[in-house]
Design a protein around this motif. Structure first.
Motif, PDB file in Angstrom:
ATOM      1  N   PHE A 473       0.828  -1.206   0.000  1.00  0.00           N
ATOM      2  CA  PHE A 473       0.000   0.000   0.000  1.00  0.00           C
ATOM      3  C   PHE A 473       0.864   1.258   0.000  1.00  0.00           C
ATOM      4  O   PHE A 473       0.586   2.220  -0.723  1.00  0.00           O
ATOM      5  CB  PHE A 473      -0.925  -0.011   1.214  1.00  0.00           C
ATOM      6  CG  PHE A 473      -1.661   1.269   1.434  1.00  0.00           C
ATOM      7  CD1 PHE A 473      -2.743   1.621   0.627  1.00  0.00           C
ATOM      8  CD2 PHE A 473      -1.274   2.143   2.442  1.00  0.00           C
ATOM      9  CE1 PHE A 473      -3.419   2.817   0.829  1.00  0.00           C
ATOM     10  CE2 PHE A 473      -1.948   3.338   2.647  1.00  0.00           C
ATOM     11  CZ  PHE A 473      -3.020   3.673   1.842  1.00  0.00           C
ATOM     12  N   MET A 474       1.937   1.241   0.797  1.00  0.00           N
ATOM     13  CA  MET A 474       2.821   2.407   0.869  1.00  0.00           C
ATOM     14  C   MET A 474       3.582   2.623  -0.440  1.00  0.00           C
ATOM     15  O   MET A 474       3.854   3.760  -0.827  1.00  0.00           O
ATOM     16  CB  MET A 474       3.803   2.234   2.028  1.00  0.00           C
ATOM     17  CG  MET A 474       3.149   2.204   3.405  1.00  0.00           C
ATOM     18  SD  MET A 474       4.310   1.751   4.727  1.00  0.00           S
ATOM     19  CE  MET A 474       5.421   3.158   4.689  1.00  0.00           C
ATOM     20  N   ALA A 475       3.935   1.547  -1.121  1.00  0.00           N
ATOM     21  CA  ALA A 475       4.757   1.656  -2.332  1.00  0.00           C
ATOM     22  C   ALA A 475       3.954   2.055  -3.558  1.00  0.00           C
ATOM     23  O   ALA A 475       4.469   2.737  -4.450  1.00  0.00           O
ATOM     24  CB  ALA A 475       5.468   0.332  -2.592  1.00  0.00           C
ATOM     25  N   LEU A 476       2.687   1.635  -3.620  1.00  0.00           N
ATOM     26  CA  LEU A 476       1.879   1.872  -4.812  1.00  0.00           C
ATOM     27  C   LEU A 476       1.232   3.248  -4.780  1.00  0.00           C
ATOM     28  O   LEU A 476       1.022   3.837  -3.713  1.00  0.00           O
ATOM     29  CB  LEU A 476       0.797   0.795  -4.930  1.00  0.00           C
ATOM     30  CG  LEU A 476       1.305  -0.610  -5.262  1.00  0.00           C
ATOM     31  CD1 LEU A 476       0.221  -1.645  -5.013  1.00  0.00           C
ATOM     32  CD2 LEU A 476       1.773  -0.686  -6.714  1.00  0.00           C
ATOM     33  N   GLU A 477       0.902   3.734  -5.979  1.00  0.00           N
ATOM     34  CA  GLU A 477       0.220   5.026  -6.091  1.00  0.00           C
ATOM     35  C   GLU A 477      -1.164   4.939  -5.463  1.00  0.00           C
ATOM     36  O   GLU A 477      -1.883   3.970  -5.663  1.00  0.00           O
ATOM     37  CB  GLU A 477       0.104   5.410  -7.567  1.00  0.00           C
ATOM     38  CG  GLU A 477      -0.415   6.810  -7.793  1.00  0.00           C
ATOM     39  CD  GLU A 477      -0.435   7.173  -9.274  1.00  0.00           C
ATOM     40  OE1 GLU A 477      -0.764   8.316  -9.596  1.00  0.00           O
ATOM     41  OE2 GLU A 477      -0.125   6.292 -10.099  1.00  0.00           O
ATOM     42  N   LYS A 478      -1.526   5.949  -4.717  1.00  0.00           N
ATOM     43  CA  LYS A 478      -2.751   5.872  -3.920  1.00  0.00           C
ATOM     44  C   LYS A 478      -3.894   6.637  -4.579  1.00  0.00           C
ATOM     45  O   LYS A 478      -3.690   7.586  -5.323  1.00  0.00           O
ATOM     46  CB  LYS A 478      -2.494   6.424  -2.511  1.00  0.00           C
ATOM     47  CG  LYS A 478      -1.469   5.599  -1.742  1.00  0.00           C
ATOM     48  CD  LYS A 478      -1.013   6.290  -0.479  1.00  0.00           C
ATOM     49  CE  LYS A 478       0.060   5.472   0.203  1.00  0.00           C
ATOM     50  NZ  LYS A 478       1.272   5.306  -0.656  1.00  0.00           N
ATOM     51  N   GLY A 479      -5.087   6.213  -4.276  1.00  0.00           N
ATOM     52  CA  GLY A 479      -6.315   6.868  -4.720  1.00  0.00           C
ATOM     53  C   GLY A 479      -7.450   6.371  -3.863  1.00  0.00           C
ATOM     54  O   GLY A 479      -7.432   5.219  -3.393  1.00  0.00           O
ATOM     55  N   LEU A 480      -8.427   7.211  -3.631  1.00  0.00           N
ATOM     56  CA  LEU A 480      -9.550   6.807  -2.792  1.00  0.00           C
ATOM     57  C   LEU A 480     -10.250   5.595  -3.389  1.00  0.00           C
ATOM     58  O   LEU A 480     -10.339   5.469  -4.616  1.00  0.00           O
ATOM     59  CB  LEU A 480     -10.539   7.968  -2.638  1.00  0.00           C
ATOM     60  CG  LEU A 480     -10.044   9.118  -1.753  1.00  0.00           C
ATOM     61  CD1 LEU A 480     -10.954  10.320  -1.886  1.00  0.00           C
ATOM     62  CD2 LEU A 480      -9.953   8.674  -0.292  1.00  0.00           C
ATOM     63  N   PRO A 481     -10.732   4.677  -2.562  1.00  0.00           N
ATOM     64  CA  PRO A 481     -11.306   3.423  -3.069  1.00  0.00           C
ATOM     65  C   PRO A 481     -12.439   3.654  -4.072  1.00  0.00           C
ATOM     66  O   PRO A 481     -13.340   4.458  -3.824  1.00  0.00           O
ATOM     67  CB  PRO A 481     -11.814   2.736  -1.795  1.00  0.00           C
ATOM     68  CG  PRO A 481     -10.998   3.309  -0.692  1.00  0.00           C
ATOM     69  CD  PRO A 481     -10.714   4.723  -1.092  1.00  0.00           C
ATOM     70  N   PHE A 482     -12.347   2.979  -5.204  1.00  0.00           N
ATOM     71  CA  PHE A 482     -13.391   2.943  -6.236  1.00  0.00           C
ATOM     72  C   PHE A 482     -13.752   4.346  -6.738  1.00  0.00           C
ATOM     73  O   PHE A 482     -14.916   4.640  -6.986  1.00  0.00           O
ATOM     74  CB  PHE A 482     -14.638   2.246  -5.677  1.00  0.00           C
ATOM     75  CG  PHE A 482     -14.349   0.901  -5.071  1.00  0.00           C
ATOM     76  CD1 PHE A 482     -14.114  -0.199  -5.869  1.00  0.00           C
ATOM     77  CD2 PHE A 482     -14.282   0.752  -3.694  1.00  0.00           C
ATOM     78  CE1 PHE A 482     -13.828  -1.435  -5.313  1.00  0.00           C
ATOM     79  CE2 PHE A 482     -13.997  -0.485  -3.126  1.00  0.00           C
ATOM     80  CZ  PHE A 482     -13.764  -1.575  -3.940  1.00  0.00           C
ATOM     81  N   SER A 483     -12.746   5.195  -6.911  1.00  0.00           N
ATOM     82  CA  SER A 483     -13.001   6.590  -7.279  1.00  0.00           C
ATOM     83  C   SER A 483     -12.488   6.956  -8.671  1.00  0.00           C
ATOM     84  O   SER A 483     -12.668   8.096  -9.098  1.00  0.00           O
ATOM     85  CB  SER A 483     -12.334   7.520  -6.253  1.00  0.00           C
ATOM     86  OG  SER A 483     -10.921   7.371  -6.264  1.00  0.00           O
ATOM     87  N   GLN A 484     -11.855   6.019  -9.386  1.00  0.00           N
ATOM     88  CA  GLN A 484     -11.267   6.343 -10.682  1.00  0.00           C
ATOM     89  C   GLN A 484     -11.730   5.345 -11.732  1.00  0.00           C
ATOM     90  O   GLN A 484     -11.997   4.182 -11.419  1.00  0.00           O
ATOM     91  CB  GLN A 484      -9.732   6.329 -10.585  1.00  0.00           C
ATOM     92  CG  GLN A 484      -9.174   7.319  -9.577  1.00  0.00           C
ATOM     93  CD  GLN A 484      -7.667   7.280  -9.501  1.00  0.00           C
ATOM     94  OE1 GLN A 484      -7.009   6.789 -10.416  1.00  0.00           O
ATOM     95  NE2 GLN A 484      -7.102   7.808  -8.413  1.00  0.00           N
ATOM     96  N   PRO A 485     -11.821   5.773 -13.001  1.00  0.00           N
ATOM     97  CA  PRO A 485     -12.266   4.862 -14.062  1.00  0.00           C
ATOM     98  C   PRO A 485     -11.192   3.851 -14.419  1.00  0.00           C
ATOM     99  O   PRO A 485      -9.996   4.096 -14.240  1.00  0.00           O
ATOM    100  CB  PRO A 485     -12.543   5.804 -15.240  1.00  0.00           C
ATOM    101  CG  PRO A 485     -11.658   6.983 -14.990  1.00  0.00           C
ATOM    102  CD  PRO A 485     -11.583   7.140 -13.496  1.00  0.00           C
ATOM    103  N   PHE A 486     -11.619   2.719 -14.963  1.00  0.00           N
ATOM    104  CA  PHE A 486     -10.687   1.648 -15.294  1.00  0.00           C
ATOM    105  C   PHE A 486      -9.784   1.996 -16.474  1.00  0.00           C
ATOM    106  O   PHE A 486      -8.805   1.304 -16.711  1.00  0.00           O
ATOM    107  CB  PHE A 486     -11.457   0.361 -15.622  1.00  0.00           C
ATOM    108  CG  PHE A 486     -11.898  -0.391 -14.401  1.00  0.00           C
ATOM    109  CD1 PHE A 486     -10.983  -1.064 -13.622  1.00  0.00           C
ATOM    110  CD2 PHE A 486     -13.237  -0.410 -14.039  1.00  0.00           C
ATOM    111  CE1 PHE A 486     -11.380  -1.758 -12.501  1.00  0.00           C
ATOM    112  CE2 PHE A 486     -13.647  -1.099 -12.914  1.00  0.00           C
ATOM    113  CZ  PHE A 486     -12.717  -1.778 -12.138  1.00  0.00           C
TER     114      PHE A 486
END
Length: 546
Positions: A473-486
């Protein structure tokens, strides 16, 4: 509006399409519109902060990621270079290719093949259903050929210089036929599911079929190496009738027949099947296309899910694993989204198949080297259980994507002063809903194989995976859950995920090292427990709100 000039390469095949009942000009126009729209995707929430507004820069992320597959294709080069046995080396090559392409097919292209949006636009117009189906099929084939080309460009060039022009041309033709076969095989599989089920039940069954297909393809790949016997460092292949069901052997047989020494009747039959099989499959699919489209409308039906005891289960689990009302709220929200978000399941659930079978594949591959099952039971083969965590980085990366991402406005309207409970609730829901069932199933099987002596090791593995979740989780790019298109899910993070997979091996290696110390398992367990307490406390500070 623009056009796709290279579609002119389809023009010589116009007669073939029209004889199969397809309106070729209309089909080409529909296909052209699909390809143009692919290059005009809605920018993701990350892209909205970009300084440029040029729509040409919002290109298809899949095409931009093809270089990764070119790098992966280097794995095939040693098998192409060797001159041991054409049947042996090319069966391995086509086995790896079919495995990688099929899993990409069911994870990345199912949403295209099962797209029902054409009905809203084209079905009310005077357009033949067969024409629409063929445009959809070619849409998938184009991207599949791009994927296959990226995976085979290096082996093709190496094969040209190593084995000559005939090998190169034969390899190219067989790869194209293999792609046709994979597309039709996948489509027929979906047609069978569509034929007998409908509505929400169908959408769930498709996900289960994908997991099953992933397992079958992975296990089937293991059979390829069992077709051959090594005698004095020479490969001996004795074809058997049942090997007709091992599809990679079809596409490898022409090399042995035309370039090698294999002249047996079964080699000839396999070679004929490598050409006739895909062509017959294509003909069968052309007959099934109208039925496929009729049944595809079942995916557009929405039936409410009845209430069940699932709510009580997630409520109880939320209280057990989460601290605070807000964290429990987003635990339940993420739990529901992971169970109902069809696009999310199409991309994530097949990876569960890998996590289920990989530990057993690696474990049983050690049977020969360790002198049989009895010797393996007294060894440290239980460490292969770490492979059940292979799916974690990819799933964490996918948690921020959703087909219903426009509902993310709720994050801006909700009085959220701290987003840590949002991320923490989603991660815990992922661990409990997706990882825990896989781990528990495998832990029971490993206990049966290795005995109660590995109970402390199972606890260590679980603590190691929980720490691995936080590090990923710390290493990957973050975004609020289920907030961006596929649409943005194809880009980036490739090297980060590779590094995280190496890190998983480090966890397993450290566990192996501690087993040589007195009470080493318990020392490592204590160390992991302390690191988990620190990591889960510190990892959620200063998180982005959007």
């Amino acid at each position: 509006m623009g056009s796709v000039k290279w579609l002119q390469i389809l023009d010589p095949l116009r007669g073939l399409f029209e004889r199969s009942g397809v309106d070729y000009p209309m089909m080409r126009r529909i296909l052209e519109m699909k390809l143009l729209m692919d290059g005009r995707r809605v920018p993701t929430l990350i892209q909205k902060s970009s300084k440029t507004a040029d729509p040409d820069n919002q290109s298809n992320q899949f095409i931009k990621s093809l270089w990764i597959y070119v790098v992966i294709s280097v794995v095939l080069v040693p098998f192409v270079v060797m001159k041991t046995n054409y049947m042996f080396q090319m069966s391995l090559v086509f086995g790896i290719l079919m495995f990688m392409i099929t899993t990409s097919m069911i994870s990345d292209f199912s949403s295209v093949m099962l797209d029902v949006r054409d009905r809203n636009i084209l079905f009310s117009k005077p357009v033949q259903r067969r024409t629409i189906s063929m445009a959809k099929l070619l849409h998938v084939l184009i991207y599949l050929l791009l994927l296959t080309g990226s995976l085979t460009v290096v082996p093709l060039v190496v094969g040209l210089f190593r084995h000559g022009v005939l090998f190169f041309l034969l390899f190219l033709v067989e790869v194209i036929l293999m792609d046709f076969f994979i597309v039709v095989l996948t489509a027929v599989l979906y047609w069978l599911v569509l034929r007998f089920f409908d509505g929400e039940k169908l959408k769930d069954i498709i996900n289960y079929v994908q997991i099953g297909l992933t397992i079958v393809m992975t296990v089937g790949y293991q059979f390829i190496s069992r077709l051959f016997n090594f005698v004095d460092l020479k490969v001996a292949f004795r074809p058997q009738w049942w090997e007709i069901f091992i599809f990679p052997a079809w596409f490898a047989s022409p090399f042995e027949w035309l370039l090698g020494e294999g002249k047996s009747p079964l080699i000839v039959i396999f070679s004929v099947l490598s050409v006739v099989g895909p062509l017959v499959a294509w003909w069968v699919y052309s007959l099934l296309m109208p039925s496929f489209e009729r049944n595809l409308q079942k995916l557009a039906s929405h039936h409410g899910r009845g209430k069940s005891g699932g709510f009580r289960l997630q409520e109880g689990l939320g209280k057990l694993f989460c601290r605070g009302k807000l964290e429990r709220l987003f635990f339940r929200f993420s739990w529901d989204m992971m169970g109902r978000e069809r696009d999310f399941k199409l991309k994530v659930y097949p990876q569960l198949g890998f996590s289920i079978i990989f530990p057993f594949i690696f474990m049983f591959n050690t049977l020969r080297s360790e002198g049989g099952f009895a010797a393996m039971r007294t060894g440290k083969g239980f460490l292969f259980l770490y492979f059940c965590a292979l799916m974690i980085p990819s799933i964490i990366m996918m948690l921020k994507y959703s087909g219903n991402y426009k509902g993310a406005w709720i994050y801006q309207t909700a009085p959220l002063t701290d987003t840590a409970p949002v991320y923490k609730g989603a991660l815990k829901a992922m661990v409990v809903r997706l990882f825990a069932p896989v781990f528990l199933l495998q832990a029971v099987i490993f206990l049966i194989i290795f005995g109660a002596r590995i109970v402390p090791d199972l606890v260590v593995i679980l603590l190691g995976v929980l720490l691995y979740v936080v590090v990923s989780f710390m290493a990957l790019e973050k975004g609020l859950p289920f907030s961006q298109p596929f649409q943005g899910s194809q880009s980036g993070s490739g090297f980060v995920i590779f590094g995280l997979l190496v890190l998983l091996g480090v966890f397993a290696g450290a566990h192996f090292g501690f087993t040589f110390l007195p009470y080493g398992e318990y020392l490592y367990m204590l160390l992991l427990l302390v690191l988990n307490l620190l990591a889960w406390k510190l990892a959620f500070r200063e998180l982005p709100a959007s």
